[in-house]
Scaffold this active site. Structure first.
Site, short mmCIF file in Angstrom:
data_model
loop_
_atom_site.label_atom_id
_atom_site.label_comp_id
_atom_site.label_asym_id
_atom_site.label_seq_id
_atom_site.Cartn_x
_atom_site.Cartn_y
_atom_site.Cartn_z
N PRO A 19 -60.62 -51.68 94.37
CA PRO A 19 -59.18 -51.42 94.56
C PRO A 19 -58.93 -49.94 94.77
CG PRO A 19 -59.67 -51.82 92.23
CD PRO A 19 -60.93 -52.10 93.00
N CYS A 103 -59.05 -45.96 86.57
CA CYS A 103 -58.48 -44.99 87.48
C CYS A 103 -58.03 -43.76 86.68
CB CYS A 103 -57.35 -45.71 88.21
SG CYS A 103 -56.00 -44.76 88.72
N LYS A 142 -61.85 -53.37 84.93
CA LYS A 142 -62.54 -52.26 85.61
C LYS A 142 -62.47 -51.04 84.72
CE LYS A 142 -62.72 -49.83 90.03
NZ LYS A 142 -61.99 -48.58 89.83
N ASN A 203 -70.42 -49.57 90.34
CA ASN A 203 -69.53 -48.88 91.28
C ASN A 203 -69.74 -47.37 91.23
OD1 ASN A 203 -66.16 -47.81 91.05
ND2 ASN A 203 -67.09 -48.44 92.97
N ARG A 228 -64.72 -45.84 98.66
CA ARG A 228 -64.48 -44.85 99.72
C ARG A 228 -65.35 -45.05 100.95
NH1 ARG A 228 -65.12 -39.99 95.73
NH2 ARG A 228 -66.54 -41.57 94.89
#
Ligand SMILES: Cc1cc2nc3c(=O)[nH]c(=O)nc-3n(C[C@H](O)[C@H](O)[C@H](O)COP(=O)(O)O)c2cc1C
Length: 337
Positions: A19, A103, A142, A203, A228
């Site tokens: 995401p 995040c 996540k 990740n 990315r």
């Protein structure tokens, strides 16, 4: 690699589009899935439903036509608000709820959210329990490897998550304090994979088929999340999938195919966002597609001055026409441009 299951869903393959707010909108998700992603995840939505009425928020939450299973990521720091947001998203069509504790955004609604939550394991536990208890679809989480390098508590968080009923975990190999600096490390992800029995996705900095293979090898993870590296290169999923399956490289897409994909992406952005917003959002994507191509940088500054959908499409066609001509000239098979 065997197919990964998340609740009732068996993924097409073990590569997930990570995401990314402002990037993984419906047009991009659809394109990535068509070009080989085994699953895609929505941009995060705030758990504060009073913000849901803005146009931006509505577009983020559109689910109709989204590739399945539809995984929607929610972010926030209040367990009850997160539970309510999870329920509302399921009612709106989400088939998987993903909780964002990865995040680095500091706050959502003046409360710690995203990876800032990792410091408070009691709150992590409260949130994952509340969300898992609120919905009857699978809930995934996540995270990063921890709060900072002195406190890599990702392992504790992973165990808390598994005990609460989280059905899959994605781990970005950086701490919250690292932001996006330095290189992702994979040892902590390997330790987490050893410690839990739910699927673990690794990740961070996966940019090529070889790196994908190396990260799977180093971590023992069940799959990968790619962020990315998919920007301007949505076909990276089929390239990695093919390499992992066969050990062979797929040829890079030719100019004709890249042009077709980019024009399709542009048309989808224009249709999804409308002319004004669509033109604006298309700029960054076009920049990513063309960044490494000869003449791409110069083209980008001209392209960014265009403010009509048809002009954007015409200029992209022209860029590729010139690119083909200069290739032909180099090959000696054509006439100089
Ligand atoms: C522009 C951008 C937006 C992001 N937004 C989110 C987000 O909304 N939720 C989230 O969990 N992670 C978000 N991330 C983090 C990515 O999902 C991913 O963990 C990170 O980029 C590392 O993976 P990569 O090296 O493959 O990009 C974002 C990253 C970027 C670059």
């Amino acid at each position: 690699m065997s197919a990964v299951r998340i609740g009732p869903y068996t993924l097409q393959n073990n590569l997930i589009l990570a995401p990314m707010a402002g990037v993984t909108d419906q047009p991009f998700r659809t394109l990535c899935q068509r070009l080989g992603a085994g699953m895609v995840v929505s941009e995060m939505v705030s758990s504060d439903m009073t913000l849901w009425d803005s146009r931006k928020s509505r577009l983020r939450r559109i689910h109709e036509g989204d590739p399945e299973p539809r995984s929607v990521q929610i972010a926030g720091g209040d367990a009850q608000m997160m539970a309510a947001a999870a329920r509302a998203n399921v009612e709106a069509g989400a088939q998987i709820i993903d909780i964002n504790m990865g995040c680095p955004a500091k706050k959502v609604c003046n409360k710690a959210a995203g990876s800032a939550l990792l410091r408070d394991e009691a709150l992590v536990s409260e949130i994952v329990h509340a969300v898992v208890g609120a919905v009857d679809v699978p809930v995934t989480l996540k995270i990063r490897t921890g709060w900072d390098r002195a406190s890599k508590n990702g392992l504790n968080v992973a165990k808390i998550a598994e005990q609460a009923g989280i059905q899959a975990l994605a781990v970005h190999g950086r701490t919250r304090a690292d932001l996006y600096t330095g290189e992702a490390e994979y040892d902590t992800i390997a330790a987490i994979k050893q410690a839990v029995s739910i699927p673990v996705f690794a990740n961070g900095d996966i940019t090529s088929p070889e790196k994908a293979w190396a990260v799977l090898d180093a971590t023992g993870a069940d799959g990968l999340l790619i962020g990315r590296a998919a920007q301007g290169r949505p076909w990276i999923f089929r390239e990695i999938e093919h390499y992992l399956r066969t050990g062979q490289h797929l040829p890079a897409p030719g100019l004709d195919e890249v042009e077709r994909i980019l024009l399709e992406h542009l048309a989808a952005l224009h249709a999804f966002y409308g002319d004004v917003m669509g033109v604006r959002i298309a700029r960054k994507h076009v920049g990513w597609y063309l960044a490494t191509r000869p003449g791409g940088k110069e083209f980008r500054s001209r392209f960014n001055a265009l403010d009509e959908t048809h002009a954007q499409c015409a200029n992209v066609r022209e860029f590729f026409r010139e690119g083909r001509q200069s290739l032909e000239t180099k090959d000696g098979t054509g006439v100089a441009a």
